[in-house]
Scaffold this motif. Structure first.
Motif, PDB file in Angstrom:
ATOM      1  N   ALA A 226       0.824  -1.215   0.000  1.00  0.00           N
ATOM      2  CA  ALA A 226       0.000   0.000   0.000  1.00  0.00           C
ATOM      3  C   ALA A 226       0.853   1.258   0.000  1.00  0.00           C
ATOM      4  N   ASP A 227       1.997   1.219   0.707  1.00  0.00           N
ATOM      5  CA  ASP A 227       2.839   2.421   0.787  1.00  0.00           C
ATOM      6  C   ASP A 227       3.415   2.800  -0.570  1.00  0.00           C
ATOM      7  N   ARG A 230       0.624   4.385  -2.576  1.00  0.00           N
ATOM      8  CA  ARG A 230       0.264   5.681  -1.992  1.00  0.00           C
ATOM      9  C   ARG A 230       1.319   6.740  -2.339  1.00  0.00           C
ATOM     10  N   TYR A 231       2.597   6.400  -2.182  1.00  0.00           N
ATOM     11  CA  TYR A 231       3.670   7.354  -2.468  1.00  0.00           C
ATOM     12  C   TYR A 231       3.650   7.751  -3.946  1.00  0.00           C
ATOM     13  N   ALA A 234       0.602  10.042  -4.568  1.00  0.00           N
ATOM     14  CA  ALA A 234       0.673  11.337  -3.877  1.00  0.00           C
ATOM     15  C   ALA A 234       1.745  12.251  -4.449  1.00  0.00           C
TER      16      ALA A 234
END
Length: 561
Positions: A226-227, A230-231, A234
């Motif tokens: 997920a990270d 997300r990164y 974003a």
């Protein structure tokens, strides 16, 4: 009667004949059910928009207006509001907020109110529901306890700081929240509106079922975490710009996360059970310690300012460069010297600096990689229950050391130049070579001598000489760095003509840089508008590039001679 008679005569005229012909016309169909869409006249409820729109437009002329990011989208918003029409708010659906209108069964009188009429048996409520955007427009204040304006949440959180949304619903949602907020509360519903783009496929097409180019985020999370996703989402674009989804870019982010994880594992393995109370940054620090603390201060300042302006793409770039280049590639490698050495005081200081830098870095990175940073932070010496509720980093003035930063910049430039030369002549780092550093001043020579251990550790020289009076060997490869010339005698390993050609390319490159800076400094508009520190920075570049170019020119002349 006359008309009828005339009409009958026309139909009896043998010269007139009736024909039928099939004509194809486009008929709208529902995209979901496939049913034919036909015009149907019915009674609907409307909101008179002009007074509401005028108030919303007037708001944008005030200091406390709604700020759009990027600001070009304010024109889109104003275009809609200045050309507004009355809004049909009734919908013929099975779900939603019912229209608060009742019809008397006998007199057909219409009653509109918050509560149903007292003799409700004789009244029938309208079966229509409110437009979904009407309900959505109430969100900023209805979720805070409104219409009770004394509700704690309403008093504390309204108006909110920022709304994040896409540019495709500026009129449908954003504008309606603004004029309803003004109408019902007298205040703007939010201070800023951050507009993001759409996620498109790798070819720039909008994702759709018909094209079959959609991406299930759960599949991406299963593969990369997920990270990583997300990164990428974003920090992958600037405000208002569409983002092309790319598995390759998500994988690159995944590699970045692995780099952070491995660097943190190394640090944790060398903490030697250190607790938060044992952290001590007051000890004697190495140039690497002072430099990384300085770079951390600069990164905190840059990331905070960029985040406040919603420039998350630039935030990601600064964090990536600081973590990958400064922390992982340089500081951790240099930290191994004291960590693996015998000086216990130096070990403690380096452990403290490493723990502090990682703690602050994880806080900066947390909004973009919450799971990874929480896991690492929990194992670092820390204070508090969770990184989520820890304070945002702030620069510490006493941690900034410009002299150490300059020394480190020189060391990095020097070490890189030696490694590049070794690479060009296929000489591995395991093989020792002679290394001579000719400095332009005694001061630079003294600074390099002070940090001699780093030069020896990262260049592996058999002989290392530093000074202002060193003569370059004929058969040697050279590189010019700020304030010094790096000389590696490699007789038998280089071709002088090839070395001259390489240096000529370097000379041409530096000439272009000098011309670029001089053109910039010769621009009156730039001199008048640019801040003083920016102008001084460009002047420093001009001086540096000119000195390097002259050193390269002299070396070319020596080789030709």
């Amino acid at each position: 009667m006359n008309a009828a008679k005339n009409s009958s005569k026309i139909f009896r005229n043998p010269a007139f004949s009736l024909k039928s012909k099939t004509i194809c016309i486009p008929v709208g169909h529902s995209e979901r059910s496939g049913a034919v869409v036909e015009p149907y006249l019915s009674t609907q409820w409307f909101v008179k928009m002009q007074p509401l729109a005028d108030a919303a437009v007037d708001l944008q002329a005030k200091e406390e207006k709604v700020h759009f990011v990027p600001d070009r989208f304010e024109k889109t918003y104003l275009h809609w509001m200045e050309n507004i029409r009355d809004w049909c708010i009734s919908r013929q659906l099975w779900w939603g907020h019912r229209i608060p209108a009742w019809y008397h069964k006998e007199t057909k009188e219409v009653y509109v109110g918050l509560e149903a009429p007292e003799d409700s048996e004789n009244w029938e409520q309208d079966s229509d529901v409110l437009d979904t955007w009407f309900s959505s427009a109430l969100w900023p204040f209805s979720t805070m306890g409104w219409p009770d304006e004394n509700a704690e949440d309403f008093k504390r959180y309204y108006s909110t700081d920022v709304l994040v949304t896409g540019y495709d619903i500026i009129f449908f949602w954003v504008s309606r929240m603004i004029f309803q907020g003004l109408e019902f509360t007298g205040e703007r519903p939010f201070k800023d509106v951050l507009i993001h783009g759409l996620i498109r496929d790798e070819q720039g097409r909008k994702m759709s079922k018909s094209l079959g180019n959609g991406v299930d985020p759960m599949d991406v999370i299963d593969k990369y975490g997920a990270d990583s996703l997300r990164y990428f989402l974003a920090t992958g674009s600037s405000p208002g710009q569409d983002l092309r989804f790319s598995y390759e870019k998500v994988e690159s982010t995944w590699n970045f996360a692995n780099k952070i994880w491995n660097a943190s594992r190394f640090a944790l393995m060398n903490m030697d059970g250190m607790t938060y109370d044992e952290l001590d940054l007051s000890g004697e620090k190495s140039v690497a310690d002072k430099w990384i603390l300085t770079r951390l201060n600069e990164t905190i300042e840059d990331v905070t300012q960029l985040a406040d302006r919603y420039e998350f793409g630039e935030v990601g770039r600064h964090l990536y460069n600081f973590i990958w280049d400064d922390v992982c590639d340089w500081y951790i490698e240099m930290a191994k010297l004291p960590l693996y050495g015998e000086d216990e005081a130096a070990k403690k200081t380096t452990r403290s600096v490493l723990a502090y830098v990682l703690d602050q870095t994880m806080r900066l990175l947390h909004p973009f990689m919450p799971f990874l940073t929480e896991e690492i932070w929990q194992h670092l010496p820390h204070e508090g229950e969770s990184i989520t509720i820890s304070s945002w980093p702030v620069p510490v003035p006493e941690h900034t050391d410009k002299e150490a930063a300059a020394d480190m910049k020189l060391l990095v430039e020097l070490i890189r130049s030696v490694r590049n030369i070794r690479s060009e002549v296929n000489t591995p780092m395991s093989k020792q070579v002679e290394l001579y550093i000719k400095t332009s001043t005694e001061d630079i020579a003294g600074r390099l001598e002070k940090n001699r251990s780093y030069v020896e550790r990262f260049t592996n020289p058999s002989t290392l000489k530093i000074g202002t009076d060193i003569a370059a060997a004929d058969k040697a490869m050279t590189a010019v760095v700020t304030g010094a010339e790096v000389i590696l005698p490699l007789e038998g390993l280089i071709n002088i003509d090839e070395e001259i050609a390489r240096l000529q390319k370097e000379f041409d490159k530096l000439t272009k840089e000098v011309e670029r800076v001089q053109k910039k400094l010769g621009n009156e508009g730039f001199i008048k508008k640019a801040p003083e520190h920016v102008i001084e920075e460009e002047r420093g570049k001009e001086k540096d590039y000119t000195a390097k170019r002259e050193a390269v020119r002299q070396r070319i002349a020596e080789l030709k001679g």
